[in-house]
Design a protein around this motif. Sequence first.
Motif, short mmCIF file in Angstrom:
data_model
loop_
_atom_site.label_atom_id
_atom_site.label_comp_id
_atom_site.label_asym_id
_atom_site.label_seq_id
_atom_site.Cartn_x
_atom_site.Cartn_y
_atom_site.Cartn_z
N LEU A 1 -5.59 -44.73 -81.40
CA LEU A 1 -5.56 -43.42 -82.04
C LEU A 1 -6.54 -43.40 -83.23
O LEU A 1 -7.30 -42.45 -83.42
CB LEU A 1 -4.14 -43.15 -82.55
N PHE A 2 -6.51 -44.48 -83.98
CA PHE A 2 -7.38 -44.59 -85.15
C PHE A 2 -8.85 -44.62 -84.72
O PHE A 2 -9.71 -43.99 -85.34
CB PHE A 2 -7.01 -45.86 -85.91
N VAL B 1 -18.63 -47.72 -84.19
CA VAL B 1 -18.24 -48.85 -85.04
C VAL B 1 -17.80 -49.98 -84.12
O VAL B 1 -17.28 -49.75 -83.02
CB VAL B 1 -17.08 -48.54 -86.03
N THR B 2 -18.04 -51.21 -84.56
CA THR B 2 -17.62 -52.35 -83.74
C THR B 2 -16.11 -52.49 -83.89
O THR B 2 -15.51 -51.93 -84.82
CB THR B 2 -18.29 -53.64 -84.21
N LEU C 1 -11.14 -52.62 -87.25
CA LEU C 1 -9.98 -53.28 -87.86
C LEU C 1 -10.08 -53.26 -89.38
O LEU C 1 -9.10 -53.04 -90.09
CB LEU C 1 -9.87 -54.72 -87.36
N GLU C 2 -11.29 -53.48 -89.85
CA GLU C 2 -11.53 -53.46 -91.29
C GLU C 2 -11.18 -52.08 -91.87
O GLU C 2 -10.50 -51.96 -92.88
CB GLU C 2 -13.03 -53.76 -91.50
N LYS C 3 -11.65 -51.05 -91.18
CA LYS C 3 -11.39 -49.68 -91.64
C LYS C 3 -9.89 -49.38 -91.59
O LYS C 3 -9.35 -48.72 -92.48
CB LYS C 3 -12.14 -48.67 -90.77
N PHE C 4 -9.27 -49.87 -90.54
CA PHE C 4 -7.83 -49.64 -90.42
C PHE C 4 -7.12 -50.25 -91.63
O PHE C 4 -6.26 -49.62 -92.25
CB PHE C 4 -7.29 -50.26 -89.12
N GLU D 1 -4.01 -40.27 -91.61
CA GLU D 1 -2.84 -39.95 -90.78
C GLU D 1 -2.84 -40.74 -89.48
O GLU D 1 -1.79 -41.03 -88.92
CB GLU D 1 -2.77 -38.44 -90.53
N SER D 2 -4.04 -41.10 -89.02
CA SER D 2 -4.07 -41.88 -87.78
C SER D 2 -3.87 -43.37 -88.05
O SER D 2 -3.82 -44.16 -87.13
CB SER D 2 -5.37 -41.64 -87.03
N ALA D 3 -3.78 -43.76 -89.31
CA ALA D 3 -3.49 -45.17 -89.62
C ALA D 3 -2.16 -45.24 -90.35
O ALA D 3 -2.01 -45.96 -91.33
CB ALA D 3 -4.62 -45.74 -90.47
#
Length: 769
Positions: free
Chosen positions: A568-569, A576-577, A582-585, A237-239
């Motif tokens: 928010l994400f 996390v770096t 960004l990768e997770k997003f 939900e945050s992405a």
Amino acid sequence: MARGPARNLLYLYSSRNNFTKIRAFLLPNRFLHSDFSNPSKSHLFNTPDPKFSKFTPPHFTQSLNYRFLEFHRHPFSSIVENESPKLDSDDVDSISDVGLGEDGPRKENLEPEKILNFAQIASRDPVEIYRELRDAARNEKQSRTDWNVLVEIFRSFAKSGWATNQALAVYIGASYFPTAAHEFRDFFFEKCKTDIVKYLVSLGPGIEAEKFLFPIFVEFCLEEFPDEIKRFRSVVESADLTKPHTWFPFARAMKRKIVYHCGPTNSGKTYNALQRCMEAKKGIYCSPLRLLAMEVFDKVNALGVYCSLLTGQEKKFVPFSNHVACTVEMVSVDELYDVAVIDEIQMMADPSRGYAWTRALLGLKADEIHLCGDPSVLDIVRRICSETGDELVEQHYDRFKPLVVEAKTLLGDLKNVKSGDCIVAFSRREIFEVKLAIEKYTKHRCCVIYGALPPETRRQQANLFNDDNNDYDILVASDAVGMGLNLHIRRVVFYSLSKYNGDKTVPVPASQVKQIAGRAGRRGSPYPEGLTTTLHLEDLDYLIECLKKPFDEVKKVGLFPFFEQVELFAGQFSDVTFAQLLEKFAQNCRLDGSYFLCHHNHIKKIANMLEKVQGLSLEDRFNFCFAPVNIRDPKAMYHLLRFASSYAHKLPVNIAMGMPKCTARNDSELLDLETKHQVLSMYLWLSNQFEEEKFPYVKKVEAMAVDIAELLGDSLTKANWKPESRNPGKPKLQENEIGHERPRSLIKLYEQRRKEGSSAGQNLEKVTA
Ligand SMILES: Nc1ncnc2c1ncn2[C@@H]1O[C@H](COP(=O)(O)OP(=O)(O)OP(=O)(O)O)[C@@H](O)[C@H]1O
Ligand SMILES: [Mg+2]
């Protein structure tokens, strides 16, 4: 048509409708997907109908409502829509009762009673099946053969892309899916019942079995993994990048009129849009390039309409101006305008920068927005306008004069160039080889234009080429020539039609070939009728094929999160770096079907480099990562790291770079000038992103940038050396002895090898190695 139970069975195994489709309305989830994707057809399923009563037990509706809510709220609607069966009343009516179809699961030799049993299993509520399994004391004994098939079915389920995607809908993340599938398998093996196993075995490993198992798997997950589901749900939900038009409530509150100027190059699209913009009280022009923003800034001011300039690197405020020419990334979605122009709108589909056009289209607060571009994004713009509620007016254009292909080509010999030719090559190295050869073997002199040159230098070279009172009558250019400059080109000659894409050498896409070839012959230039051809005869067919090809219809356009969305994400994770974030997003973000997340490898590379810099806030990192830097140039990357370190240590960011005294005498000096200019340009860009007092040397840097652009221009007019490579790892084309003819056409080889049946990429790598 009377439909008794016996006939219902035949519906299942119709020869005209595939099994999945029919089964779809027998299973709750499938039923729901239909319902969800096409509400107008929902009556087919929701109306209690005796013809389906056999398959819709009373509790079914309840469970359906529950699911419907789940799916309705879930973010991956596009996934579900894609998967949804397109079942309409015709499907039902046209189901023939001639027997078993080809698409069904191994059912050809099944006896009628078995079919009946399986139909009952297929139509059972998965909730009920799950509960029955869960409450079973232990598994029923199965034959070894059935057991082996079952193992295969679960192996295929755990690896299924379809199931992984569908699982996202119930907030089982892709990374968690294999674990969940594994646990589900153990559960099933422990509790399995013979009739279900037999049915699964009749389906065999694959999509049919996956579709049957999936809703049972969902029930299992909801009960077994509530915490994981909750956690993943809040991450997802945050992405959320769905419904991007709702991100701009002010623009949505306006009644905007969108005018799409649609046509090929050199058809007057930008001219007409700009005319309208200049007539307005307050207007903005959004350009794909700094260079083009500068051209429009000059042109509009020259026509007596005061206009300011805004790019990442420069802010030139013209007193009393109500107009602004900017690069599309810089456009303000806060300011109100009467008329806005967004040029080269097809760039919405650009894999890296597309988000900037999407944002401008969705977010601009203007009564009238003029889009200029080719037809490739027309359909998607129509779709967006229907979502935003904007009025869309389409204006279609044809080229002023048709583009003519010269069938003779240059016969592989650069000595055949003529005044007004633009030779297009796709690497810096080739550009300098061509220039060297032409100047050595003919009387012509060459100007050069390529992406790494500053806009000022490109303009200087363009002016030199356009000016009839000198010997510089040939232009050698990269694809950077495809957009923006007003050039007097008689004929575009493709030196090659293949290009290194950062990974391998591939044919240049047709849309790009069209755009570049279209630069020949410009209204108002000494050559209003354009010609195009290739150096080699063997490339000609590909050129003609590209020019004939209609524009591909773009299916998706780019998006990228704002900083606030990333922030928010980030709240979901600790430790996390930024690159990992960004990768997770990217892994978790939700997108509607018309959008893709723009490539961000470039950003991640910078993020990784800046990881060791302590003291930068998340926002600082985000901004530094967008700095215009060539990530393959270690010197430029070093300077960016230095700037970020000074900034993080709250020190004034200095430029600390020596100024060259004279023009370049060889290629490495030229490369050095290019890098130096890029570093200065980066400094100016950063000074506009961060507080100016942190970058106190802006004036000095601006002066240095002007000097270096001049030095670059002077160096290019003199350049007569062999090129060096900035990136030694990059594949080089074969050179022949005199260095101005390629031995063979890469395109021809590509086509030939493709016909031979091996992969194009591998082949070209062999050719270029
Ligand atoms: N009505 C006009 N009167 C005078 N000149 C015009 C007119 N329309 C276009 N031109 C000139 O023709 C040239 C091509 O027009 P324009 O740049 O608008 O084409 P375009 O369709 O935007 O092409 P591209 O796709 O290359 O951007 C420009 O030099 C422009 O000034
Ligand atoms: Mg244009």
